[in-house]
Design a protein around this motif. Structure first.
Motif, PDB file in Angstrom:
ATOM      1  N   TYR A   1     -59.321 -91.006 -48.960  1.00  0.00           N
ATOM      2  CA  TYR A   1     -60.542 -91.557 -48.378  1.00  0.00           C
ATOM      3  C   TYR A   1     -60.754 -90.949 -46.997  1.00  0.00           C
ATOM      4  O   TYR A   1     -59.825 -90.910 -46.175  1.00  0.00           O
ATOM      5  CB  TYR A   1     -60.427 -93.074 -48.231  1.00  0.00           C
ATOM      6  CG  TYR A   1     -60.284 -93.843 -49.512  1.00  0.00           C
ATOM      7  CD1 TYR A   1     -60.702 -93.322 -50.729  1.00  0.00           C
ATOM      8  CD2 TYR A   1     -59.732 -95.120 -49.493  1.00  0.00           C
ATOM      9  CE1 TYR A   1     -60.578 -94.056 -51.895  1.00  0.00           C
ATOM     10  CE2 TYR A   1     -59.606 -95.866 -50.656  1.00  0.00           C
ATOM     11  CZ  TYR A   1     -60.026 -95.318 -51.860  1.00  0.00           C
ATOM     12  OH  TYR A   1     -59.901 -96.055 -53.013  1.00  0.00           O
TER      13      TYR A   1
ATOM     14  N   ASP B   1     -61.263 -96.789 -41.829  1.00  0.00           N
ATOM     15  CA  ASP B   1     -61.202 -95.339 -41.695  1.00  0.00           C
ATOM     16  C   ASP B   1     -61.964 -94.839 -40.471  1.00  0.00           C
ATOM     17  O   ASP B   1     -62.069 -93.627 -40.271  1.00  0.00           O
ATOM     18  CB  ASP B   1     -61.780 -94.675 -42.956  1.00  0.00           C
ATOM     19  CG  ASP B   1     -60.948 -94.978 -44.185  1.00  0.00           C
ATOM     20  OD1 ASP B   1     -59.709 -95.009 -44.062  1.00  0.00           O
ATOM     21  OD2 ASP B   1     -61.528 -95.197 -45.253  1.00  0.00           O
TER      22      ASP B   1
ATOM     23  N   ASP C   1     -62.274-102.044 -44.150  1.00  0.00           N
ATOM     24  CA  ASP C   1     -62.965-100.864 -43.634  1.00  0.00           C
ATOM     25  C   ASP C   1     -62.207-100.419 -42.386  1.00  0.00           C
ATOM     26  O   ASP C   1     -62.419-100.953 -41.294  1.00  0.00           O
ATOM     27  CB  ASP C   1     -64.421-101.194 -43.293  1.00  0.00           C
ATOM     28  CG  ASP C   1     -65.250-101.533 -44.519  1.00  0.00           C
ATOM     29  OD1 ASP C   1     -64.830-101.177 -45.627  1.00  0.00           O
ATOM     30  OD2 ASP C   1     -66.317-102.144 -44.360  1.00  0.00           O
TER      31      ASP C   1
ATOM     32  N   TRP D   1     -69.103 -91.057 -46.290  1.00  0.00           N
ATOM     33  CA  TRP D   1     -67.771 -91.482 -46.727  1.00  0.00           C
ATOM     34  C   TRP D   1     -67.479 -90.892 -48.088  1.00  0.00           C
ATOM     35  O   TRP D   1     -68.319 -90.935 -48.993  1.00  0.00           O
ATOM     36  CB  TRP D   1     -67.701 -92.997 -46.769  1.00  0.00           C
ATOM     37  CG  TRP D   1     -66.317 -93.542 -46.870  1.00  0.00           C
ATOM     38  CD1 TRP D   1     -65.401 -93.649 -45.865  1.00  0.00           C
ATOM     39  CD2 TRP D   1     -65.694 -94.072 -48.042  1.00  0.00           C
ATOM     40  NE1 TRP D   1     -64.239 -94.221 -46.337  1.00  0.00           N
ATOM     41  CE2 TRP D   1     -64.396 -94.490 -47.674  1.00  0.00           C
ATOM     42  CE3 TRP D   1     -66.096 -94.232 -49.365  1.00  0.00           C
ATOM     43  CZ2 TRP D   1     -63.502 -95.049 -48.577  1.00  0.00           C
ATOM     44  CZ3 TRP D   1     -65.213 -94.795 -50.280  1.00  0.00           C
ATOM     45  CH2 TRP D   1     -63.931 -95.203 -49.882  1.00  0.00           C
TER      46      TRP D   1
ATOM     47  N   TYR E   1     -64.124 -89.434 -43.967  1.00  0.00           N
ATOM     48  CA  TYR E   1     -65.504 -89.110 -43.631  1.00  0.00           C
ATOM     49  C   TYR E   1     -65.675 -87.600 -43.570  1.00  0.00           C
ATOM     50  O   TYR E   1     -64.784 -86.885 -43.083  1.00  0.00           O
ATOM     51  CB  TYR E   1     -65.897 -89.720 -42.286  1.00  0.00           C
ATOM     52  CG  TYR E   1     -66.142 -91.213 -42.353  1.00  0.00           C
ATOM     53  CD1 TYR E   1     -67.368 -91.699 -42.788  1.00  0.00           C
ATOM     54  CD2 TYR E   1     -65.144 -92.112 -42.003  1.00  0.00           C
ATOM     55  CE1 TYR E   1     -67.602 -93.068 -42.861  1.00  0.00           C
ATOM     56  CE2 TYR E   1     -65.367 -93.476 -42.078  1.00  0.00           C
ATOM     57  CZ  TYR E   1     -66.598 -93.939 -42.505  1.00  0.00           C
ATOM     58  OH  TYR E   1     -66.822 -95.292 -42.589  1.00  0.00           O
TER      59      TYR E   1
END
Length: 218
Positions: free
Chosen positions: A70, A124, A122, A63, A72
């Motif tokens: 933001y 994403d 959370d 991450w 990954y």
């Protein structure tokens, strides 16, 4: 791992003291090896505001928080591959989320004595049917739990070294954060501070890469 029955707190499942001291020490050593392979970075928001935690990752994806938002990524910001998820960490996932898909990301957050984490979701990940598993090591942390909707009443509890929680089902998207650390409440680490490990499934079913574009923090 200890025989511990989980508590239910607003849909979050908490296993207090699931990891015994010896297991905590092994995991801490494993995470030091992760940090040597993929050094901690100081994340920032899109506006350049630094977060108070330092971060690294293990697994297929890590991450990342920087001026792009933001997201990954499959490599550390330096360009190196993320190291594999340690067996000691994976064993916790298998114990508390046995029916879930294998974890693809292991986010490692280092909280110094003054660090905190604001309320957030959370969200994403590409498969929100899969849980988030969180492991606490080191000093106690005051964990605040809200609801799926932003705002509204919250409750707080202390997370201690060896505690494990899962956010899944109706609690998968609850807002949560860390208000403060209690330095000196654990002797596990080399000095005051806390390590938080979160395991996540990143990709949507049938996909091999993260979906979506960088999310810009509010």
């Amino acid at each position: 791992m200890r025989e511990v029955s989980p508590q239910q707190i607003r849909g979050i499942r908490l296993w207090e003291g699931l990891l015994d001291p010896a297991e905590q020490a092994v995991m801490a050593d494993d995470l030091r090896a992760v940090a040597r392979a993929a050094p901690f970075v100081a994340p920032v928001t899109r506006s350049g505001r630094p977060l108070s935690v330092r971060m690294t990752s293990a697994g297929r994806f890590g991450w990342i928080a920087d001026r792009r938002g933001y997201r990954y990524g499959d490599r550390h910001p330096s360009g190196i591959d993320w190291p594999p998820i340690p067996d000691s960490v994976r064993a916790v996932w298998d114990a508390v989320a046995p029916d879930a898909r294998p974890p693809e990301s292991c986010l490692v957050n280092w909280y110094g004595p003054a660090a905190r984490m604001g309320m957030h979701q959370d969200r994403d990940e590409g498969d929100l049917s899969q849980p988030v598993v969180s492991i606490s090591l080191g000093d106690d942390a005051l964990f605040r739990i809200g609801s799926v909707e932003r705002g509204g009443p919250t409750i707080s509890l202390w997370l201690r070294s060896g505690d494990v929680l899962t956010m899944g089902g109706d609690a998968r998207l609850v807002h949560h954060g860390i208000d403060r650390i209690a330095p000196g409440t654990s002797t596990l680490l080399d000095g005051p501070g806390r390590i938080n490990v979160t395991l996540r499934v990143v990709t949507a079913p049938g996909c091999s890469t993260p979906t979506g574009s960088p999310r810009h923090p509010r």
